[in-house]
Design an enzyme around this catalytic site. Structure first.
Site, mmCIF file in Angstrom:
data_model
loop_
_atom_site.group_PDB
_atom_site.id
_atom_site.type_symbol
_atom_site.label_atom_id
_atom_site.label_comp_id
_atom_site.label_asym_id
_atom_site.label_seq_id
_atom_site.Cartn_x
_atom_site.Cartn_y
_atom_site.Cartn_z
ATOM 1 N N ASP A 213 -74.797 122.444 -67.870
ATOM 2 C CA ASP A 213 -75.645 123.535 -68.508
ATOM 3 C C ASP A 213 -76.014 123.683 -67.196
ATOM 4 O O ASP A 213 -76.644 124.434 -66.010
ATOM 5 C CB ASP A 213 -76.556 122.465 -68.470
ATOM 6 C CG ASP A 213 -77.487 123.157 -69.136
ATOM 7 O OD1 ASP A 213 -78.101 124.083 -69.747
ATOM 8 O OD2 ASP A 213 -78.384 121.956 -70.342
ATOM 9 N N HIS A 215 -78.772 125.762 -67.780
ATOM 10 C CA HIS A 215 -80.052 125.897 -68.047
ATOM 11 C C HIS A 215 -80.518 127.799 -68.098
ATOM 12 O O HIS A 215 -81.797 128.220 -67.582
ATOM 13 C CB HIS A 215 -81.310 125.692 -67.296
ATOM 14 C CG HIS A 215 -81.659 124.226 -68.141
ATOM 15 N ND1 HIS A 215 -83.256 124.285 -68.048
ATOM 16 C CD2 HIS A 215 -81.519 123.168 -68.798
ATOM 17 C CE1 HIS A 215 -83.813 123.399 -68.761
ATOM 18 N NE2 HIS A 215 -82.423 123.175 -69.297
ATOM 19 N N GLU A 342 -74.733 114.430 -77.496
ATOM 20 C CA GLU A 342 -75.409 114.979 -75.867
ATOM 21 C C GLU A 342 -76.323 113.536 -75.866
ATOM 22 O O GLU A 342 -77.151 112.968 -77.136
ATOM 23 C CB GLU A 342 -76.783 115.591 -75.860
ATOM 24 C CG GLU A 342 -76.718 115.714 -74.455
ATOM 25 C CD GLU A 342 -77.918 116.359 -74.093
ATOM 26 O OE1 GLU A 342 -78.688 117.497 -74.939
ATOM 27 O OE2 GLU A 342 -78.190 116.626 -72.348
HETATM 28 C C1 GCO Z 1 -80.243 118.993 -71.796
HETATM 29 C C2 GCO Z 1 -81.383 119.867 -71.928
HETATM 30 C C3 GCO Z 1 -82.811 118.854 -71.471
HETATM 31 C C4 GCO Z 1 -83.579 120.029 -71.470
HETATM 32 C C5 GCO Z 1 -84.962 118.733 -71.559
HETATM 33 C C6 GCO Z 1 -86.251 120.183 -71.882
HETATM 34 O O1 GCO Z 1 -78.948 119.821 -71.874
HETATM 35 O O2 GCO Z 1 -80.082 117.644 -72.303
HETATM 36 O O3 GCO Z 1 -81.224 121.027 -70.616
HETATM 37 O O4 GCO Z 1 -82.135 118.273 -70.745
HETATM 38 O O5 GCO Z 1 -84.396 120.937 -69.795
HETATM 39 O O6 GCO Z 1 -84.712 118.725 -72.799
HETATM 40 O O7 GCO Z 1 -86.858 118.993 -72.103
HETATM 41 MG MG MG Z 2 -79.589 121.968 -72.387
#
Ligand code: GCO
Ligand code: MG
Length: 405
Positions: A213, A215, A342
């Site tokens: 990820d 992000h 997930e």
């Molecule tokens: C993921 C996400 C999360 C987010 C979070 C924000 O892929 O699980 O990127 O970790 O950062 O849900 O509240």
């Molecule tokens: Mg994410």
């Protein structure tokens, strides 16, 4: 025959982290539960539910799920938005829960029945140093998972999304009165991430599914470079390479790489992902079952995705409660386009409030066969653990400018 809503309660609880719970009770005593958690903005959605939606729900027929969805979506006039759609999502979940309990069937039966026996899941491995990351990957695989998301620290930075130095369990929101400020440098990340991920791939071999990820941090051309460099690792997906608002960016990324792309955890309606899907700019749509208006709306997204061989892979961090996870798994059992769930997992204390019903076995989730969503809630335990202010961090680049967290 009607099943009128008699009572609507909102509980903001914090068993180790904050959750917004919605409880809908019908005149004949059936209780449905929904989740309306928007990480770091819990009280806004709680107020919206309590002050604006609860009063207009009382007296409505709980059986009319789609009609209620339309009433709330069209009736708000302003449409879309994370707070609005999470609130509608929570109501939708609670109404599906009620319908299942009233008919004595798990929700997947009401959605047409099983199209699969179990739902593939992935969870997170995190370590600042690559050696710690490999240990974390081993721990995940030791629990029977077949797919793992790997996030590592970046040399030169003191903080990075998805990893906490020295602490094994990562939690995105931090308990504080203000957001924590993290630092970010895409060049340092791009130098390090491919090396760390290559070590993970070498460590786990070819058969385990590997995910990562980014992000929302990269520019389109940086994202293209990363996708291209990671091609030999055969990732299951690369997630959130660029912010989803700029949808044309995915065309540019696609021109350069065959690494599968996933996006959508911040989407809240089909309108946010329709063009990504029909133009085949992505491979996995990550829209969360609660954040995008509940089962009623997200199944439409996944049905659209199915036409284009895009797979549904809902967001499932610890900041959506086990109720949303249960709803996601119920939908996953019944949705042909479902590709992956997930499953970040939860702090142990979450179990004081939620008994989820779904099960994670050999890397797959299976839905509860109990009526409704199959989640038991300990309401007293929820009320005993009140809201505790916490925010997601913000990020700044090394020159001090705000960037995407
Ligand atoms: C993921 C996400 C999360 C987010 C979070 C924000 O892929 O699980 O990127 O970790 O950062 O849900 O509240
Ligand atoms: Mg994410």
């Amino acid at each position: 025959m009607t099943n009128l809503i008699s009572k609507v309660d909102v509980i903001v609880t914090s068993p180790a982290r904050n959750y917004v719970l919605l409880k809908i009770t019908t005149e004949d005593g059936v209780v449905g539960w929904g989740d309306a958690t928007v990480n770091g903005r819990e009280l806004a959605v709680a107020s919206y539910l309590r002050d604006h939606l609860a009063p207009i729900l009382v007296g409505r027929d709980a059986d009319r799920i789609e009609d209620t969805w339309q009433y709330l979506y069209r009736g708000v006039y302003w449409r879309r938005g994370p707070i609005n759609m999470a609130a509608i999502g929570a109501i939708d979940l609670a109404l599906w829960d009620i319908k299942g309990k009233s008919l004595n069937q798990p929700v997947y039966q009401l959605l047409g029945g099983k199209v699969r026996d179990r739902v593939l899941a992935y969870t997170h491995a995190t370590g600042w140093e690559t050696s710690e990351l490999l240990e974390s990957v081993d721990e995940v695989l030791g629990r029977g998972l077949r797919a793992v998301r790997a996030q590592s620290g970046v040399p030169g930075l003191s903080t990075v999304y998805g990893v906490t130095r020295g602490i094994k369990r990562y939690e995105p929101a931090k308990r504080d009165l203000r957001p924590l400020e993290e630092e970010w440098d895409s060049s340092a990340y791009l130098r390090h991430a491919p090396k760390a991920l290559a070590e993970v791939r070498a460590h786990i071999g070819d058969e385990v599914e590997l995910l990562h990820d980014a992000h929302h941090r990269l520019t389109p051309i940086q994202a293209a470079r990363l996708g291209k460099e990671l091609e030999p690792l055969h990732l299951f997906w690369l997630e959130d390479l660029t912010p989803t608002e700029n949808q044309e960016a995915f065309d540019l990324i696609r021109e350069h790489t065959t690494t599968p792309l996933a996006v959508g955890e911040v989407h809240n309606t089909i309108w946010d992902c329709k063009d990504l899907i029909i133009n085949q700019r992505i491979d996995y749509v990550r829209t969360c079952v609660m954040h995008a208006g509940g089962i009623s709306h997200v199944r439409k997204i996944f049905d659209l995705a199915d036409l284009y061989q895009v797979k549904g892979a809902p967001h499932g961090p610890s900041d959506v409660s086990p109720l949303t996870m249960a709803a996601s798994v119920q939908l996953g059992m019944a949705s042909p386009a479902f590709g992956m769930q997930e499953y970040m997992g939860y702090p142990e204390q979450v179990g004081t409030v939620f008994s989820p019903g779904y099960r994670l076995v050999d890397g797959y989730l299976t839905a509860s066969d109990a009526p409704g969503l199959g989640v038991e809630i300990d309401e007293d335990a929820a009320r005993e653990q009140p809201y505790d202010q916490a925010y997601l961090p913000v990020a700044r680049t090394l020159d001090g400018a705000i960037t995407n967290w």
